[in-house]
Design a protein around this motif. Structure first.
Motif, PDB file in Angstrom:
ATOM      1  N   SER A 165      76.292  94.728  53.760  1.00 24.68           N
ATOM      2  CA  SER A 165      75.404  94.079  52.788  1.00 24.68           C
ATOM      3  C   SER A 165      75.363  94.804  51.455  1.00 24.68           C
ATOM      4  O   SER A 165      74.915  94.249  50.455  1.00 24.68           O
ATOM      5  CB  SER A 165      73.988  93.981  53.354  1.00 24.68           C
ATOM      6  N   ARG A 168      76.720  93.063  48.448  1.00 19.78           N
ATOM      7  CA  ARG A 168      76.024  91.906  47.897  1.00 19.78           C
ATOM      8  C   ARG A 168      75.231  92.311  46.660  1.00 19.78           C
ATOM      9  O   ARG A 168      74.687  93.394  46.573  1.00 19.78           O
ATOM     10  CB  ARG A 168      75.106  91.300  48.958  1.00 19.78           C
ATOM     11  N   ARG A 169      75.167  91.398  45.719  1.00 13.39           N
ATOM     12  CA  ARG A 169      74.593  91.725  44.410  1.00 13.39           C
ATOM     13  C   ARG A 169      73.228  91.098  44.155  1.00 13.39           C
ATOM     14  O   ARG A 169      72.741  91.123  43.032  1.00 13.39           O
ATOM     15  CB  ARG A 169      75.566  91.273  43.305  1.00 13.39           C
ATOM     16  N   GLU A 170      72.605  90.530  45.190  1.00  8.53           N
ATOM     17  CA  GLU A 170      71.304  89.912  44.967  1.00  8.53           C
ATOM     18  C   GLU A 170      70.211  90.960  44.760  1.00  8.53           C
ATOM     19  O   GLU A 170      70.209  91.991  45.424  1.00  8.53           O
ATOM     20  CB  GLU A 170      70.908  89.032  46.151  1.00  8.53           C
ATOM     21  N   THR A 204      66.565  94.777  47.835  1.00  4.81           N
ATOM     22  CA  THR A 204      67.893  94.284  48.181  1.00  4.81           C
ATOM     23  C   THR A 204      67.941  93.898  49.656  1.00  4.81           C
ATOM     24  O   THR A 204      67.050  94.249  50.430  1.00  4.81           O
ATOM     25  CB  THR A 204      68.975  95.351  47.913  1.00  4.81           C
ATOM     26  N   ASP A 220      68.633  86.420  56.077  1.00  5.63           N
ATOM     27  CA  ASP A 220      69.100  85.381  55.154  1.00  5.63           C
ATOM     28  C   ASP A 220      68.286  84.101  55.310  1.00  5.63           C
ATOM     29  O   ASP A 220      67.935  83.451  54.316  1.00  5.63           O
ATOM     30  CB  ASP A 220      70.581  85.105  55.394  1.00  5.63           C
ATOM     31  N   VAL A 234      65.403  85.270  43.909  1.00  8.82           N
ATOM     32  CA  VAL A 234      66.652  85.948  44.224  1.00  8.82           C
ATOM     33  C   VAL A 234      67.585  85.764  43.037  1.00  8.82           C
ATOM     34  O   VAL A 234      67.952  84.638  42.686  1.00  8.82           O
ATOM     35  CB  VAL A 234      67.309  85.385  45.498  1.00  8.82           C
ATOM     36  N   THR A 235      67.945  86.878  42.386  1.00  8.72           N
ATOM     37  CA  THR A 235      68.804  86.824  41.205  1.00  8.72           C
ATOM     38  C   THR A 235      70.047  87.678  41.418  1.00  8.72           C
ATOM     39  O   THR A 235      70.078  88.555  42.285  1.00  8.72           O
ATOM     40  CB  THR A 235      68.048  87.322  39.955  1.00  8.72           C
ATOM     41  N   GLU A 236      71.060  87.430  40.628  1.00  8.66           N
ATOM     42  CA  GLU A 236      72.309  88.177  40.739  1.00  8.66           C
ATOM     43  C   GLU A 236      72.210  89.453  39.928  1.00  8.66           C
ATOM     44  O   GLU A 236      71.802  89.444  38.762  1.00  8.66           O
ATOM     45  CB  GLU A 236      73.478  87.332  40.221  1.00  8.66           C
ATOM     46  N   GLU A 237      72.588  90.572  40.546  1.00  8.52           N
ATOM     47  CA  GLU A 237      72.544  91.860  39.872  1.00  8.52           C
ATOM     48  C   GLU A 237      73.753  92.021  38.960  1.00  8.52           C
ATOM     49  O   GLU A 237      74.860  91.599  39.300  1.00  8.52           O
ATOM     50  CB  GLU A 237      72.541  92.991  40.908  1.00  8.52           C
ATOM     51  N   PRO A 239      76.952  93.686  37.358  1.00 11.88           N
ATOM     52  CA  PRO A 239      77.949  94.505  38.044  1.00 11.88           C
ATOM     53  C   PRO A 239      77.809  96.013  37.829  1.00 11.88           C
ATOM     54  O   PRO A 239      78.157  96.792  38.681  1.00 11.88           O
ATOM     55  CB  PRO A 239      79.276  93.982  37.472  1.00 11.88           C
ATOM     56  N   ARG A 242      74.233  99.152  39.440  1.00  9.77           N
ATOM     57  CA  ARG A 242      73.961  99.946  40.648  1.00  9.77           C
ATOM     58  C   ARG A 242      74.118 101.423  40.345  1.00  9.77           C
ATOM     59  O   ARG A 242      75.000 101.836  39.595  1.00  9.77           O
ATOM     60  CB  ARG A 242      74.922  99.558  41.766  1.00  9.77           C
TER      61      ARG A 242
END
Length: 246
Positions: A165, A168-170, A204, A220, A234-237, A239, A242
């Protein structure tokens, strides 16, 4: 003679299988940079689990599972401190009538699995096993009839899901306000656990896997429901957002 090494060289399941299959007695200490647990074995049986993480101590697990109240735990801990002889918390709670043997067994099982999981998700860990002669008349261990292998395999599965996991970028955040408070009463146990973990700082999917102990498909499904109910976002992180340590 102590037996020690790195978990990268000696898989955890192989170490545990060796201890149980040969009915050894002693202390197995598993450590990482942030966690340490000790499993006490009595002739191949897990007799006790101690951990450096206060959230994984038996009393906390019993409270979180709803088997005892905070007041009952405090009363038992106070009696444990003034007891003239060492007494295990589970035994004391049983004597006080606050829990059943089955409830203590379930809590100890959850504590053991969660402790193993915390060790497995770390990139490097160590172990040390020191043999000890069991007492002449060992106390009954509540986990006597609990097979260790399924607990280990489930901890390994959860660790694999957690590691996977991380790609994953959420990013998951709580909604600013709850538009319909009545929906909270309809949440399932997993959805409530996810929501509580988010309130406590999880952001996350792999945070939720650690904090809730539920498998990835259940996480999920809960996220999908909570998002539909507009309780979370829920949003996209990005790139490059991190930390390098991950």
């Amino acid at each position: 003679m102590p037996f020690y090494g790195d978990l990268e060289d000696f898989p955890l399941h192989a170490i545990l299988q060796g201890i149980t299959s040969t009915a050894k007695s002693g202390r197995l200490t598993l450590g990482t940079s942030s966690d340490e647990i000790t499993l006490v074995f009595d002739r191949g049986r897990v007799a006790a689990v101690t951990t450096s993480d206060g959230r994984l101590r038996l009393g906390r697990v019993l409270v979180e599972q709803g088997y005892v109240s905070e007041e009952q735990l405090e009363q038992a801990l106070a009696l444990q401190m003034v007891s003239p002889t060492p007494v295990r918390l589970g035994d004391l709670l049983l004597e006080l009538g606050f829990v059943t043997r089955q409830q203590v067994k379930l809590a100890l099982t959850a504590q053991l699995e969660e402790s193993l999981f915390r060790i497995l998700v770390k990139p490097s860990g160590s172990f040390a096993f020191i043999s000890e002669t069991p007492p002449a008349a060992p106390d009954e261990t509540i986990l006597d009839e609990t097979p260790l292998e399924p607990l280990v395999l489930n901890a390994i599965r959860r660790a694999d899901e957690w590691i996977a996991s991380r790609g994953r970028r959420e990013v998951i955040t709580l909604a600013d306000e709850v538009t319909d408070p009545a929906v909270l009463d309809s949440l399932t146990r997993v959805e409530r656990a996810v929501l509580l973990a988010l309130i406590n700082g999880a952001t996350t999917v792999h945070d939720l896997l650690v904090e809730t102990g539920h498998p990835l498909p259940e996480i999920d499904a809960a996220l999908a429901t909570l998002s539909r109910l507009e309780l979370i976002r829920v949003t996209e992180e990005a790139p490059d957002s991190r930390p390098a340590s991950e």
